[in-house]
Design a protein around this motif. Structure first.
Motif, PDB file in Angstrom:
ATOM      1  N   ILE A  75     -60.918 159.741  60.802  1.00  0.00           N
ATOM      2  CA  ILE A  75     -61.487 158.633  60.040  1.00  0.00           C
ATOM      3  C   ILE A  75     -60.874 157.299  60.482  1.00  0.00           C
ATOM      4  N   ARG A  76     -61.717 156.297  60.635  1.00  0.00           N
ATOM      5  CA  ARG A  76     -61.284 154.944  60.976  1.00  0.00           C
ATOM      6  C   ARG A  76     -62.138 153.954  60.212  1.00  0.00           C
ATOM      7  N   ILE A  77     -61.576 152.789  60.004  1.00  0.00           N
ATOM      8  CA  ILE A  77     -62.336 151.668  59.467  1.00  0.00           C
ATOM      9  C   ILE A  77     -62.256 150.552  60.502  1.00  0.00           C
ATOM     10  N   LYS A  78     -63.398 150.108  60.964  1.00  0.00           N
ATOM     11  CA  LYS A  78     -63.475 149.007  61.924  1.00  0.00           C
ATOM     12  C   LYS A  78     -63.753 147.725  61.148  1.00  0.00           C
ATOM     13  N   ILE A  79     -62.943 146.701  61.406  1.00  0.00           N
ATOM     14  CA  ILE A  79     -63.096 145.404  60.736  1.00  0.00           C
ATOM     15  C   ILE A  79     -63.376 144.361  61.804  1.00  0.00           C
ATOM     16  N   ARG A  80     -64.494 143.649  61.639  1.00  0.00           N
ATOM     17  CA  ARG A  80     -64.827 142.597  62.597  1.00  0.00           C
ATOM     18  C   ARG A  80     -65.421 141.409  61.845  1.00  0.00           C
ATOM     19  N   GLY A  81     -65.370 140.266  62.472  1.00  0.00           N
ATOM     20  CA  GLY A  81     -65.880 139.052  61.847  1.00  0.00           C
ATOM     21  C   GLY A  81     -67.372 139.130  61.604  1.00  0.00           C
ATOM     22  N   GLY A  82     -67.779 138.648  60.440  1.00  0.00           N
ATOM     23  CA  GLY A  82     -69.188 138.576  60.081  1.00  0.00           C
ATOM     24  C   GLY A  82     -69.574 137.116  59.864  1.00  0.00           C
ATOM     25  N   ILE A  83     -70.637 136.886  59.159  1.00  0.00           N
ATOM     26  CA  ILE A  83     -71.107 135.514  58.926  1.00  0.00           C
ATOM     27  C   ILE A  83     -70.173 134.762  57.985  1.00  0.00           C
ATOM     28  N   PHE A  84     -69.863 135.342  56.828  1.00  0.00           N
ATOM     29  CA  PHE A  84     -69.038 134.649  55.844  1.00  0.00           C
ATOM     30  C   PHE A  84     -67.638 135.234  55.710  1.00  0.00           C
TER      31      PHE A  84
ATOM     32  N   GLN B 217     -57.111 134.396  69.221  1.00  0.00           N
ATOM     33  CA  GLN B 217     -56.581 133.236  69.944  1.00  0.00           C
ATOM     34  C   GLN B 217     -55.184 133.512  70.489  1.00  0.00           C
ATOM     35  N   ASN B 218     -54.325 134.120  69.686  1.00  0.00           N
ATOM     36  CA  ASN B 218     -52.942 134.376  70.093  1.00  0.00           C
ATOM     37  C   ASN B 218     -52.812 135.468  71.143  1.00  0.00           C
ATOM     38  N   ASN B 219     -53.855 136.274  71.309  1.00  0.00           N
ATOM     39  CA  ASN B 219     -53.800 137.387  72.267  1.00  0.00           C
ATOM     40  C   ASN B 219     -54.835 137.254  73.373  1.00  0.00           C
ATOM     41  N   ASN B 220     -55.399 136.057  73.531  1.00  0.00           N
ATOM     42  CA  ASN B 220     -56.395 135.786  74.578  1.00  0.00           C
ATOM     43  C   ASN B 220     -57.548 136.779  74.560  1.00  0.00           C
ATOM     44  N   ILE B 221     -58.087 136.988  73.355  1.00  0.00           N
ATOM     45  CA  ILE B 221     -59.220 137.891  73.166  1.00  0.00           C
ATOM     46  C   ILE B 221     -60.444 137.051  72.825  1.00  0.00           C
ATOM     47  N   ASN B 222     -61.579 137.427  73.392  1.00  0.00           N
ATOM     48  CA  ASN B 222     -62.841 136.770  73.068  1.00  0.00           C
ATOM     49  C   ASN B 222     -63.076 136.902  71.564  1.00  0.00           C
ATOM     50  N   ALA B 223     -63.183 135.768  70.866  1.00  0.00           N
ATOM     51  CA  ALA B 223     -63.312 135.777  69.402  1.00  0.00           C
ATOM     52  C   ALA B 223     -64.538 136.547  68.924  1.00  0.00           C
ATOM     53  N   SER B 224     -65.596 136.579  69.721  1.00  0.00           N
ATOM     54  CA  SER B 224     -66.800 137.300  69.294  1.00  0.00           C
ATOM     55  C   SER B 224     -66.658 138.817  69.474  1.00  0.00           C
ATOM     56  N   LYS B 225     -65.617 139.259  70.164  1.00  0.00           N
ATOM     57  CA  LYS B 225     -65.416 140.688  70.402  1.00  0.00           C
ATOM     58  C   LYS B 225     -64.206 141.265  69.686  1.00  0.00           C
ATOM     59  N   VAL B 226     -63.408 140.414  69.030  1.00  0.00           N
ATOM     60  CA  VAL B 226     -62.190 140.905  68.391  1.00  0.00           C
ATOM     61  C   VAL B 226     -62.533 141.765  67.182  1.00  0.00           C
TER      62      VAL B 226
ATOM     63  N   VAL C 145     -52.778 150.237  62.524  1.00  0.00           N
ATOM     64  CA  VAL C 145     -53.778 149.213  62.809  1.00  0.00           C
ATOM     65  C   VAL C 145     -53.692 148.844  64.278  1.00  0.00           C
ATOM     66  N   TYR C 146     -54.840 148.825  64.945  1.00  0.00           N
ATOM     67  CA  TYR C 146     -54.901 148.430  66.346  1.00  0.00           C
ATOM     68  C   TYR C 146     -55.884 147.287  66.507  1.00  0.00           C
ATOM     69  N   LEU C 147     -55.522 146.372  67.384  1.00  0.00           N
ATOM     70  CA  LEU C 147     -56.365 145.239  67.718  1.00  0.00           C
ATOM     71  C   LEU C 147     -57.200 145.618  68.932  1.00  0.00           C
ATOM     72  N   TYR C 148     -58.487 145.315  68.867  1.00  0.00           N
ATOM     73  CA  TYR C 148     -59.419 145.649  69.940  1.00  0.00           C
ATOM     74  C   TYR C 148     -60.168 144.407  70.414  1.00  0.00           C
ATOM     75  N   GLU C 149     -60.584 144.457  71.677  1.00  0.00           N
ATOM     76  CA  GLU C 149     -61.568 143.510  72.194  1.00  0.00           C
ATOM     77  C   GLU C 149     -62.770 144.365  72.565  1.00  0.00           C
ATOM     78  N   GLY C 150     -63.792 144.323  71.714  1.00  0.00           N
ATOM     79  CA  GLY C 150     -64.916 145.238  71.895  1.00  0.00           C
ATOM     80  C   GLY C 150     -64.439 146.658  71.670  1.00  0.00           C
ATOM     81  N   THR C 151     -64.563 147.492  72.698  1.00  0.00           N
ATOM     82  CA  THR C 151     -64.095 148.880  72.594  1.00  0.00           C
ATOM     83  C   THR C 151     -62.756 149.103  73.290  1.00  0.00           C
ATOM     84  N   ASP C 152     -62.170 148.033  73.828  1.00  0.00           N
ATOM     85  CA  ASP C 152     -60.888 148.137  74.534  1.00  0.00           C
ATOM     86  C   ASP C 152     -59.728 147.902  73.584  1.00  0.00           C
ATOM     87  N   ARG C 153     -58.872 148.913  73.453  1.00  0.00           N
ATOM     88  CA  ARG C 153     -57.691 148.778  72.606  1.00  0.00           C
ATOM     89  C   ARG C 153     -56.707 147.838  73.294  1.00  0.00           C
TER      90      ARG C 153
END
Length: 133
Positions: free
Chosen positions: A28-37, A89-98, A113-121
């Motif tokens: 089980i995982r929960i993926k959290i990504r930026g949305g509109i609000f 920003q602090n990890n040079n990750i594309n904001a739309s893919k974080v 908790v792991y930080l991803y850029e798209g599907t890349d850990r």
């Protein structure tokens, strides 16, 4: 809310999500990504986002994840969106893919908790890094 309390609430949320979707604690995982609000959260089985019968991604509300009321959830969601933006920003990750993924490998549902850029850990982060001001 203190980090220890947030971790306890995430443990309960992961366990409930695992039971609700019949996915073992190891997957089980929960993926959290930026949305509109704020942020959008999705239930995952391993690396795959779960789909409902209409083939739409299964969402998880912040209310259900950390056991708070909807008004508080809106504030938390907005805050998490800002934290993801800062982490990008602090990890040079594309904001739309974080995105961040919360999961466990322990039967007590202790979260990792792991930080991803798209599907890349990219790297492991702490719950505090994801949630602190």
């Amino acid at each position: 809310m203190e980090t220890a309390e947030i971790i306890e609430k995430i443990q309960v949320g992961l366990k409930n999500c695992s039971i609700k979707h019949n996915v073992g604690y190891e997957q089980i995982r929960i993926k959290i990504r930026g949305g509109i609000f704020g942020v959008d959260c999705y239930a995952m089985n391993g690396e795959e986002v779960l789909k409902n019968s209409d083939q739409k991604a299964v969402t998880v509300s912040i209310s259900d994840l950390v056991g708070i009321n909807p008004v508080q959830a809106g504030l938390v969601s907005s805050h998490l969106k800002g934290m993801l933006s800062n982490l990008a920003q602090n990890n040079n990750i594309n904001a739309s893919k974080v995105n961040a993924q919360i999961f466990t490998k322990k039967s007590d549902f202790e979260p990792s908790v792991y930080l991803y850029e798209g599907t890349d850990r990219i790297k492991e982060i702490t719950v505090e890094e994801l949630t602190s001001m």
